[in-house]
Design an enzyme around this catalytic site. Sequence first.
Site, PDB file in Angstrom:
ATOM      1  N   CYS A 264       0.800  -1.232   0.000  1.00 46.49           N
ATOM      2  CA  CYS A 264       0.000   0.000   0.000  1.00 46.49           C
ATOM      3  C   CYS A 264       0.829   1.277   0.000  1.00 46.49           C
ATOM      4  CB  CYS A 264      -0.944  -0.003   1.190  1.00 46.49           C
ATOM      5  SG  CYS A 264      -2.202  -1.260   1.010  1.00 46.49           S
TER       6      CYS A 264
HETATM    7  P1  NAD Z   1      -4.360  -8.474  -3.938  1.00 45.23           P
HETATM    8  O1  NAD Z   1      -3.465  -8.337  -5.103  1.00 45.23           O
HETATM    9  O2  NAD Z   1      -3.944  -9.264  -2.757  1.00 45.23           O
HETATM   10  O3  NAD Z   1      -5.757  -9.080  -4.429  1.00 45.23           O
HETATM   11  C1  NAD Z   1      -6.427  -8.683  -5.578  1.00 45.23           C
HETATM   12  C2  NAD Z   1      -7.234  -9.870  -6.075  1.00 45.23           C
HETATM   13  O4  NAD Z   1      -8.040  -9.453  -7.183  1.00 45.23           O
HETATM   14  C3  NAD Z   1      -6.371 -11.026  -6.593  1.00 45.23           C
HETATM   15  O5  NAD Z   1      -6.752 -12.223  -5.932  1.00 45.23           O
HETATM   16  C4  NAD Z   1      -6.686 -11.086  -8.093  1.00 45.23           C
HETATM   17  O6  NAD Z   1      -6.631 -12.395  -8.640  1.00 45.23           O
HETATM   18  C5  NAD Z   1      -8.109 -10.524  -8.114  1.00 45.23           C
HETATM   19  N1  NAD Z   1      -8.556 -10.027  -9.421  1.00 45.23           N
HETATM   20  C6  NAD Z   1      -7.872  -9.304 -10.341  1.00 45.23           C
HETATM   21  N2  NAD Z   1      -8.659  -9.026 -11.399  1.00 45.23           N
HETATM   22  C7  NAD Z   1      -9.872  -9.564 -11.139  1.00 45.23           C
HETATM   23  C8  NAD Z   1     -11.113  -9.588 -11.828  1.00 45.23           C
HETATM   24  N3  NAD Z   1     -11.271  -9.022 -13.016  1.00 45.23           N
HETATM   25  N4  NAD Z   1     -12.152 -10.235 -11.260  1.00 45.23           N
HETATM   26  C9  NAD Z   1     -12.018 -10.836 -10.049  1.00 45.23           C
HETATM   27  N5  NAD Z   1     -10.884 -10.829  -9.338  1.00 45.23           N
HETATM   28  C10 NAD Z   1      -9.815 -10.212  -9.880  1.00 45.23           C
HETATM   29  O7  NAD Z   1      -4.738  -6.982  -3.508  1.00 45.23           O
HETATM   30  P2  NAD Z   1      -5.064  -6.426  -2.031  1.00 45.23           P
HETATM   31  O8  NAD Z   1      -3.815  -6.273  -1.267  1.00 45.23           O
HETATM   32  O9  NAD Z   1      -6.193  -7.199  -1.454  1.00 45.23           O
HETATM   33  O10 NAD Z   1      -5.553  -4.951  -2.407  1.00 45.23           O
HETATM   34  C11 NAD Z   1      -6.782  -4.719  -3.049  1.00 45.23           C
HETATM   35  C12 NAD Z   1      -7.076  -3.231  -3.015  1.00 45.23           C
HETATM   36  O11 NAD Z   1      -7.236  -2.811  -1.652  1.00 45.23           O
HETATM   37  C13 NAD Z   1      -5.953  -2.361  -3.576  1.00 45.23           C
HETATM   38  O12 NAD Z   1      -6.509  -1.243  -4.206  1.00 45.23           O
HETATM   39  C14 NAD Z   1      -5.188  -1.945  -2.342  1.00 45.23           C
HETATM   40  O13 NAD Z   1      -4.503  -0.723  -2.531  1.00 45.23           O
HETATM   41  C15 NAD Z   1      -6.296  -1.788  -1.334  1.00 45.23           C
HETATM   42  N6  NAD Z   1      -5.882  -1.953   0.066  1.00 45.23           N
HETATM   43  C16 NAD Z   1      -4.989  -2.941   0.390  1.00 45.23           C
HETATM   44  C17 NAD Z   1      -4.632  -3.097   1.732  1.00 45.23           C
HETATM   45  C18 NAD Z   1      -3.627  -4.157   2.120  1.00 45.23           C
HETATM   46  O14 NAD Z   1      -3.129  -4.080   3.242  1.00 45.23           O
HETATM   47  N7  NAD Z   1      -3.322  -5.137   1.293  1.00 45.23           N
HETATM   48  C19 NAD Z   1      -5.188  -2.285   2.718  1.00 45.23           C
HETATM   49  C20 NAD Z   1      -6.121  -1.317   2.353  1.00 45.23           C
HETATM   50  C21 NAD Z   1      -6.461  -1.172   1.013  1.00 45.23           C
END
Ligand code: NAD
Length: 421
Positions: A264
């Site tokens: 992030c």
């Molecule tokens: P991640 O990469 O762990 O997970 C994203 C998921 O989306 C993956 O499993 C991927 O296969 C899936 N995906 C991609 N395209 C897709 C589609 N078309 N249909 C269905 N699934 C699909 O990401 P994350 O860490 O969970 O982060 C997600 C969002 O949340 C980001 O914008 C991030 O900035 C935000 N965020 C993350 C955190 C954190 O600590 N990881 C905290 C707050 C906010």
Amino acid sequence: MNLSIIGTGYVGLVTGACFAKLGHTITCVDIDLEKIQKINNGVPPIYEEGLDGILSTCKDKITATTDYKNALLNSDVTFLCVGTPSLKNGTMDLSYLKEATKQIAAVLKNKNRWHLVVVKSTVLPGTTQDIVLPLLQQNSGKKVGTDIGLAMNPEFLKEGVAIRDFLQPDRIVIGSYDERSRTTLRELYKDFSCPIVETSLSAAEMIKYASNTFLATKISFINEIGNLCKKLKIDTYEVAKGMGLDSRIGRPFLDSGIGWGGSCFPKDVDALIAWAKEIKEPARIIESAKAVNTDQPLRLVEILKKHIPRLKGKTIGILGLAFKPNTDDIRESRAIPIVKELLRNGACIKAYDPQAMDNFKNLYPTIEYCSSASEVLSADAVLITTKWKEFATLDYQGKIVIDGRRLEQAKNAKIYEGVCW
Ligand code: NAD
């Protein structure tokens, strides 16, 4: 409520699992079949404390699928939780978000009930209104505000304590396009005891960026103070204690060390800097926070070189590969530039991490991975890069230890030096 979650990574799966724990029925959607199968078997595809327990006890409340139609037709609210990584130039890669939005809209085209779409992914101000909204309308033939609800509900959880953060947040931010969307989310979150901040879509988006870049800046600030303290032989942690007791400042995020990483802070800082440039309002403080963070891990190697000037052929132990403890996430881990720099200097590496070695192997398949933390101690010198609890139980006597995370127990090493102390 019946909810669907698009994207079952750290945020999506934790959101789904926690809402299931609160009694809602969840359908998770992902394009990664392996994740889907694991979730349906009650096995978390990521390491996050407490997640396995919820997935097994709430098995009847959570199903996972690759089929948007099944998920959307069997739910009233959809959370968009796909990744929004950065492109090489620092701008946000919105391709996952756009693709998922189009797929949602294609199903909503044939759904004859109102449906709420909630953006939970971190996106720059204006994205929900200017990109998600038109894609929903164009691909569904329906009107946002009447047939489809739209909201932006940023997520503030921290990996490692994600379940706790989700269930006991400091605040919940609900940015909404229309009244029905706002009241639906208010209802969904009604049992949470924290303040709920209701805003416009773009204010909700900005709250997330402002929060993350502030925290990243706070860490870079204390690292800069830490670098000064080291030169002046002042204990930076005493300074942090004295500063942190000021209620306007607060103690969290004042641990000086080798800097921030993760999925992030780095990408959100990059995206805000790139966006600020685009709108011709340079984000100078945030640019400096990034510059401090780029240099900070390399200071650890510089300190190591004071004790072992020629690293060529020496074996250097790395304790910790995850970007922080209690996660297997190595995205932008500070161990990455350190390993890169050590290899550039011709060092051999012996590394250990309780959770993140498999992920790190994808980046560096040829360094040596140890089966225990104590095995790392046989190296010529040891660098502490992640503050896992188990590293506190090691016997560092007789070793050269250069510490990036202030592990008190390592101070009994033969030679001990910290990055800022
Ligand atoms: P991640 O990469 O762990 O997970 C994203 C998921 O989306 C993956 O499993 C991927 O296969 C899936 N995906 C991609 N395209 C897709 C589609 N078309 N249909 C269905 N699934 C699909 O990401 P994350 O860490 O969970 O982060 C997600 C969002 O949340 C980001 O914008 C991030 O900035 C935000 N965020 C993350 C955190 C954190 O600590 N990881 C905290 C707050 C906010």
